[in-house]
Scaffold this active site. Structure first.
Site, mmCIF file in Angstrom:
data_model
loop_
_atom_site.group_PDB
_atom_site.id
_atom_site.type_symbol
_atom_site.label_atom_id
_atom_site.label_comp_id
_atom_site.label_asym_id
_atom_site.label_seq_id
_atom_site.Cartn_x
_atom_site.Cartn_y
_atom_site.Cartn_z
ATOM 1 C CG ASP A 284 15.324 -5.297 79.865
ATOM 2 O OD1 ASP A 284 16.357 -5.625 80.461
ATOM 3 O OD2 ASP A 284 15.005 -4.115 79.639
ATOM 4 C CD GLU A 326 16.384 -6.961 84.465
ATOM 5 O OE1 GLU A 326 17.266 -6.371 85.099
ATOM 6 O OE2 GLU A 326 15.521 -6.342 83.811
ATOM 7 C CG HIS A 390 24.260 -6.968 81.595
ATOM 8 N ND1 HIS A 390 23.286 -7.837 82.037
ATOM 9 C CD2 HIS A 390 23.591 -5.895 81.107
ATOM 10 C CE1 HIS A 390 22.100 -7.313 81.815
ATOM 11 N NE2 HIS A 390 22.248 -6.135 81.257
ATOM 12 C CG ASP A 391 22.008 -4.640 84.472
ATOM 13 O OD1 ASP A 391 22.530 -3.832 83.689
ATOM 14 O OD2 ASP A 391 20.888 -5.150 84.280
HETATM 15 C C1 GLC Z 1 17.626 -4.112 82.293
HETATM 16 C C2 GLC Z 1 18.991 -4.388 81.701
HETATM 17 C C3 GLC Z 1 19.839 -3.187 81.854
HETATM 18 C C4 GLC Z 1 19.185 -2.051 81.135
HETATM 19 C C5 GLC Z 1 17.740 -1.865 81.578
HETATM 20 C C6 GLC Z 1 17.004 -1.042 80.597
HETATM 21 O O1 GLC Z 1 17.680 -3.845 83.644
HETATM 22 O O2 GLC Z 1 19.547 -5.514 82.320
HETATM 23 O O3 GLC Z 1 21.122 -3.419 81.357
HETATM 24 O O4 GLC Z 1 19.881 -0.884 81.405
HETATM 25 O O5 GLC Z 1 17.025 -3.067 81.639
HETATM 26 O O6 GLC Z 1 16.695 -1.790 79.437
HETATM 27 C C1 GLC Z 2 17.242 -0.901 88.146
HETATM 28 C C2 GLC Z 2 16.208 -1.833 87.701
HETATM 29 C C3 GLC Z 2 16.787 -3.096 87.188
HETATM 30 C C4 GLC Z 2 17.937 -2.844 86.246
HETATM 31 C C5 GLC Z 2 18.895 -1.851 86.742
HETATM 32 C C6 GLC Z 2 19.848 -1.477 85.658
HETATM 33 O O1 GLC Z 2 17.818 -1.375 89.304
HETATM 34 O O2 GLC Z 2 15.306 -2.143 88.761
HETATM 35 O O3 GLC Z 2 15.799 -3.781 86.504
HETATM 36 O O4 GLC Z 2 18.649 -4.026 86.069
HETATM 37 O O5 GLC Z 2 18.219 -0.708 87.171
HETATM 38 O O6 GLC Z 2 20.894 -0.766 86.203
#
Ligand code: GLC
Ligand code: GLC
Length: 631
Positions: A284, A326, A390-391
């Site tokens: 993550d 990710e 989910h993002d």
């Molecule tokens: C990653 C997850 C996102 C979360 C962030 C902080 O981007 O996919 O849902 O908010 O990390 O952990």
């Molecule tokens: C930002 C981060 C990404 C994460 C996202 C969560 O774009 O770069 O890692 O998934 O925030 O909203």
């Protein structure tokens, strides 16, 4: 012990002695893996922590932890390690198919997920990503992405024993368990966080805490804001007035990897999870793990050194485990995380975003360009291709690439945001803005696949667009990943606005509870759920039966039509030609364009012979997967 020496063999001998004295005769398999990977790990440690006078001691304790973890590794997982060693490219198979869900929202609990295994098998899943299921703060925990303990499951979902049993049951069903490794930050309730704030010996430097605004102000000159709705900048104030680094929510505190104790502690958590039967760790927020003043503190070289070091530790003690990156960043940076030595798998945010871009513009050129230019990967690695996660969706394409096509990145992103949040006249999309930043004009988009594609708006082409987007994700290579519920066309869920814990975070709009009513309709071809489910099921079957779809090799193709995306997936003697029409009208790919292939071809989705001398007619938002033979 002291600092690291420049001679790895010298340090290896010291560490071996130390291991013997503390843990007795080491296991022969571990010895072999130690010999193979120690030089790499030592080199990385020297680059990261060479200046420290406790470097060797820290490295020795990492190795000791790896050795103990190997000793404790259950026999069936050691067997799995061996099996994967025989077939190291298992994840490149065309049979791979991922699913992702929240434990509570999809199954209620870990047991509920276990009860869904027959459904997952019937769907064809070989990979199941369960979103964060660890202990985390009550109320808002960023959907569990604020972890309070990596060794305890959130009691509302179950126990670690249940997770281990689930992993075993999934393994029997041919499904690999994937969980998040949220290692950039912990929650403010994690034991390390409490100790760090209290100044407990050994924990003072676990996080980045500053007495006043001097350093935070200096860092913020060059660091971008990730969650501006929650707090400006990247720091939050502690009750005692000090400031702590928090890239995401104010309760998610970034760890300080410049401190080797943090690396050591996290390596321990990682090995613990590996021994529960997890097969893939989703790394993550990997881009954020190393900070340096005067830089954006994203994707710094040290982030890669750290990933390689974690990887080397795993190769010693849990060799079948994979990392998935990710990194939702510029495509030049995304690719840097992907290698056998770092992350073997990676999300493909560019393909995802450009699929939506093409649907909005009815112009496939940016996606076509990305497939031809940015799809290739180092041998043995794979993309995870998805339609949405989910993002939020961020428009992470390279401005340089867009400029070559005469597209100006900045206004184009604005257009895409307007289009997908329903502000653009005539749009079919029903998305919601996420983290609109008035200072920079930036914003991202949320929404389920069906809602973004027009199903919610009642657009007659909505279902076709859902299938088209999946037909792309399922055919470009690597591991396709379905957001569970999207296979029955689940719609946005606006109830998040009524709950104070989720109201501020519009990503909850596309994270509904398992849409039970739509699952009930999935056999009914008269419903949206049924049409999507039936269409997707035949795509999945066709993919599983097409060896050309294994791996990642992709060759462009010029369809000579402005609305058609086209590429080839070469197999041994045949090729699958993928054609996708993002336009609103029927598109004809003419016979001359197809004349490089033998006349007879097979449509592998409907399993029918077709004659290429008549050209191919693609309905609006239609696609074809054709097995062709190059002449
Ligand atoms: C990653 C997850 C996102 C979360 C962030 C902080 O981007 O996919 O849902 O908010 O990390 O952990
Ligand atoms: C930002 C981060 C990404 C994460 C996202 C969560 O774009 O770069 O890692 O998934 O925030 O909203």
């Amino acid at each position: 012990m002291s600092g690291l020496s420049t001679d790895w063999a010298h340090d290896a001998a010291a560490i071996r002695r130390h291991l013997r004295e503390n843990a007795g005769e080491p296991d022969a398999t571990f010895e072999r893996r130690f010999d193979e990977h120690f030089p790499t790990l030592h080199g990385l440690f020297a680059q990261l922590y060479g200046e420290r006078d406790d470097g060797l001691e820290q490295l020795a304790s990492v190795v000791a932890e790896a050795a103990a973890s190997w000793t404790a590794r259950p026999l069936e997982l050691k067997a799995r390690d061996e099996q994967r060693e025989q077939d190291p490219q298992w994840y490149l198979s065309n049979r791979m198919l991922g699913g992702v869900c929240y434990v509570d929202r999809f199954g209620g609990s870990i047991r509920g997920i276990r009860d869904s295994i027959p459904y997952f098998e019937a769907l064809g899943l070989t990979y199941l990503h369960l979103m964060p299921l660890f202990e985390s703060p009550d109320g808002n925990s960023d959907g569990g992405y604020a972890v309070s303990s990596y060794r305890r499951v959130n009691p509302a979902l179950g126990t670690m024993d249940e997770l281990r049993d689930l992993a075993a049951d999934l393994r029997l069903a041919g499904i690999s368990l994937v969980v998040d490794f949220i290692f950039n930050h912990t929650s403010n309730e994690h034991e390390w966080a409490r100790k760090a704030v209290a100044g407990a010996p050994g924990y003072e430097d676990f996080y980045l805490i500053f007495p006043d605004r001097t350093m935070p102000d200096a860092y913020e000159q060059t660091v971008r804001e990730i969650f501006p709705d929650d707090h400006p900048g990247s720091f939050v104030q502690l009750p005692d007035g000090r400031w702590i680094w928090a890239t995401f929510y104010s309760f998610q505190w970034d760890l300080n990897y410049a401190n080797p104790s943090v690396f050591r502690a996290m390596a321990g958590e990682m090995l613990f999870l590996a021994n529960q039967g997890v097969e893939v760790l989703r790394m993550d927020a990997v881009a954020f793990i190393w900070k340096r003043l005067g830089t954006p503190s994203e994707s710094l070289p040290e982030a890669h050194l750290l990933m390689r070091a974690f990887n080397a530790v795993l190769r010693m003690a849990a060799p079948s485990l994979l990392f998935k990156s990710e990194a939702i960043v510029h495509p030049d940076e995304v690719i840097e995380y992907i290698s056998l030595e770092e992350c073997q798998l990676s999300y493909n945010p560019l393909q995802m975003a450009l699929t939506w871009e093409a649907l909005a513009t009815r112009d496939p050129r940016m996606l076509q360009q990305a497939l031809e230019r940015r799809h290739a990967l180092p041998p043995g690695t794979a993309w995870v291709n998805y339609v949405r996660s989910h993002d939020d969706i961020g428009w992470t394409f390279a401005d340089e690439d867009a400029a070559e096509l005469g597209i100006d990145g900045h206004p184009h992103r604005r257009f895409l945001n307007d289009f997908y949040v329903g502000r653009f006249p005539g749009t079919f999309a029903r998305g919601v803005p996420f983290q609109e930043n008035p200072k920079t004009g930036d914003a991202r988009v949320t929404g389920t696949t069906a809602s973004l594609a027009g199903v919610e708006a009642g657009d007659p082409a909505g279902v076709d667009r859902v299938l088209l987007a999946h037909a792309i994700a399922l055919s470009t290579g690597g591991i396709p990943l379905l957001y569970l519920g999207d296979e029955v066309a689940q719609l946005n869920d606006y109830s998040y606005r009524d709950d104070p814990d989720t109201a501020q975070d519009s990503r909850w709009v596309h994270r509904p509870a398992r849409p039970a009513a739509r699952y009930d309709e999935r056999a009914d071809a008269g419903t949206d759920a049924g049409r999507v489910f039936t269409g997707l099921s035949s795509l999945i079957l066709a993919r599983q039966a097409a060896p050309e779809f294994a791996g990642n090799d992709l060759v462009g193709f010029d369809p000579r039509h402005p609305c058609v995306l086209a590429f080839q997936r070469p197999g041994e003697t045949t090729t699958v030609l993928v054609l996708a029409n993002v336009g609103d009208d029927l598109a004809l790919v003419d016979p001359l364009t197809l004349s490089g292939f033998a006349d007879e071809a097979t449509d592998i989705v409907i399993d029918a012979e077709i004659d290429l001398t008549r050209g191919i007619a693609l309905p609006a938002h239609g696609f074809a997967w054709l097995r062709v033979t190059p002449r």
